[in-house]
Design a protein around this motif. Structure first.
Motif, PDB file in Angstrom:
ATOM      1  N   GLY A 111       0.822  -1.199   0.000  1.00  0.00           N
ATOM      2  CA  GLY A 111       0.000   0.000   0.000  1.00  0.00           C
ATOM      3  C   GLY A 111       0.853   1.245   0.000  1.00  0.00           C
ATOM      4  N   ALA A 112       0.183   2.394   0.167  1.00  0.00           N
ATOM      5  CA  ALA A 112       0.870   3.685   0.139  1.00  0.00           C
ATOM      6  C   ALA A 112       0.596   4.465   1.416  1.00  0.00           C
ATOM      7  CB  ALA A 112       0.428   4.500  -1.068  1.00  0.00           C
ATOM      8  N   ALA A 126       1.909  -4.878   7.308  1.00  0.00           N
ATOM      9  CA  ALA A 126       0.796  -4.156   7.919  1.00  0.00           C
ATOM     10  C   ALA A 126       1.035  -2.654   7.843  1.00  0.00           C
ATOM     11  CB  ALA A 126       0.636  -4.584   9.375  1.00  0.00           C
ATOM     12  N   HIS A 127      -0.054  -1.899   7.803  1.00  0.00           N
ATOM     13  CA  HIS A 127       0.069  -0.445   7.720  1.00  0.00           C
ATOM     14  C   HIS A 127       0.786   0.084   8.966  1.00  0.00           C
ATOM     15  CE1 HIS A 127      -0.884   3.762   7.147  1.00  0.00           C
ATOM     16  NE2 HIS A 127      -1.399   3.480   5.965  1.00  0.00           N
ATOM     17  N   PRO A 128       1.869   0.842   8.796  1.00  0.00           N
ATOM     18  CA  PRO A 128       2.634   1.309   9.961  1.00  0.00           C
ATOM     19  C   PRO A 128       1.973   2.461  10.710  1.00  0.00           C
ATOM     20  CG  PRO A 128       3.608   2.136   7.943  1.00  0.00           C
ATOM     21  CD  PRO A 128       2.504   1.214   7.523  1.00  0.00           C
ATOM     22  N   ASN A 129       0.981   3.100  10.106  1.00  0.00           N
ATOM     23  CA  ASN A 129       0.323   4.238  10.746  1.00  0.00           C
ATOM     24  C   ASN A 129      -1.195   4.044  10.751  1.00  0.00           C
ATOM     25  OD1 ASN A 129       2.824   5.702  11.032  1.00  0.00           O
ATOM     26  ND2 ASN A 129       2.692   6.163   8.847  1.00  0.00           N
ATOM     27  N   PRO A 130      -1.695   3.083  11.542  1.00  0.00           N
ATOM     28  CA  PRO A 130      -3.140   2.831  11.547  1.00  0.00           C
ATOM     29  C   PRO A 130      -3.918   4.029  12.079  1.00  0.00           C
ATOM     30  CG  PRO A 130      -2.076   1.674  13.356  1.00  0.00           C
ATOM     31  CD  PRO A 130      -0.972   2.228  12.503  1.00  0.00           C
ATOM     32  N   LEU A 131      -5.131   4.189  11.564  1.00  0.00           N
ATOM     33  CA  LEU A 131      -5.999   5.270  12.016  1.00  0.00           C
ATOM     34  C   LEU A 131      -6.762   4.855  13.272  1.00  0.00           C
ATOM     35  CD1 LEU A 131      -7.478   6.390   8.573  1.00  0.00           C
ATOM     36  CD2 LEU A 131      -5.754   7.585   9.927  1.00  0.00           C
ATOM     37  N   GLN A 132      -7.095   5.825  14.088  1.00  0.00           N
ATOM     38  CA  GLN A 132      -7.909   5.598  15.279  1.00  0.00           C
ATOM     39  C   GLN A 132      -9.271   6.242  15.056  1.00  0.00           C
ATOM     40  OE1 GLN A 132      -6.057   6.778  18.962  1.00  0.00           O
ATOM     41  NE2 GLN A 132      -7.982   6.718  20.111  1.00  0.00           N
ATOM     42  N   VAL A 133     -10.350   5.507  15.358  1.00  0.00           N
ATOM     43  CA  VAL A 133     -11.700   6.025  15.134  1.00  0.00           C
ATOM     44  C   VAL A 133     -12.526   5.939  16.414  1.00  0.00           C
ATOM     45  CG1 VAL A 133     -11.687   5.382  12.687  1.00  0.00           C
ATOM     46  CG2 VAL A 133     -12.616   3.784  14.377  1.00  0.00           C
TER      47      VAL A 133
END
Length: 228
Positions: A54-55, A104-111
């Motif tokens: 991914g990007a 895995a995405h290194p900067n996951p979003l928090q919701v």
């Protein structure tokens, strides 16, 4: 426009092999990509074409230096970046780039969910740079809602309300044109535009209704009419 399904891309001038100015091989020569309409969705497609997962970013304004040759307008919708337009008003100061990642995405979003009548529903808000913002409802559907509900520990989603059903939020509208396939573990893994550039306002805030455990979390009555 070129209808070829065999576009070749590369990243140039980055500090490592996972980032750089995006260049496309077209007509036997390498050209750069105009950053008009360039966003994370396009960068993700380029990264996947190069074998990444991914990007992280879709840099604009020649962050990785100005290239040479033609400045191309590239459509990265679908399965590749094969649609190329050679006649553009762009200069190399508008060269687009990509920053890719593996795994895995290194900067996951928090919701979080706000303003619902129960904890399993509400307006979707995203934490960014220490502040909470909302999501524009353009392209918002049940697949996107499933990812949000999964992030919050629910079993799935019953609905993906639009048009600020849970009230209008405040702050920035952080995500636009979210496009998940429903299997992702975090919204950061989905395609989206990183800002609401399409005149989105808080009247278009997206929401979710989640459920826990089995198929439904809410009680309902099933009425069966039998023939006389």
């Amino acid at each position: 426009m070129n209808g070829s399904n065999h576009a070749v891309v590369r990243l140039v001038n980055g500090s490592n092999h996972a980032e750089g100015r995006v260049e496309v091989l077209y007509g036997g020569s390498w050209g750069t990509v105009c950053d008009t309409w360039w966003d994370l969705k396009d960068a993700k497609m380029v990264c996947r074409m190069l074998g990444f997962d991914g990007a992280l970013d879709a840099p604009r304004s020649a962050r990785f230096g100005q290239g040479s040759g033609d400045v191309l307008r590239v459509d990265c919708s679908g399965t590749d970046c094969s649609k190329v337009e050679t006649s553009t008003p762009c200069g190399h100061h508008m060269d687009a780039g990509a920053v890719c990642y593996l795994g895995a995405h290194p900067n996951p979003l928090q919701v979080r969910l706000a303003n619902g009548s129960i904890d399993a529903e509400g307006r979707v808000e995203v934490l960014y740079d220490g502040s909470w913002g909302t999501i524009c409802h353009y392209w918002w559907d049940l697949r996107d809602a499933r990812v949000v509900c999964r992030m919050l520990g629910f079993g799935g989603a019953l609905d993906a309300p639009r048009s600020a059903r849970f009230g209008q939020g405040s702050g920035r509208i952080l995500l636009d044109r979210v496009n998940c396939d429903g299997t992702e573990d975090n919204l950061a893994e989905c395609d989206y535009s990183g800002n609401a550039r399409y005149s989105c306002s808080h009247t278009s805030d997206a929401g979710v209704i989640c459920y826990s455990g089995g198929l439904f979390s809410r009680d309902f009555n099933l009425v069966v009419h039998l023939p006389d």
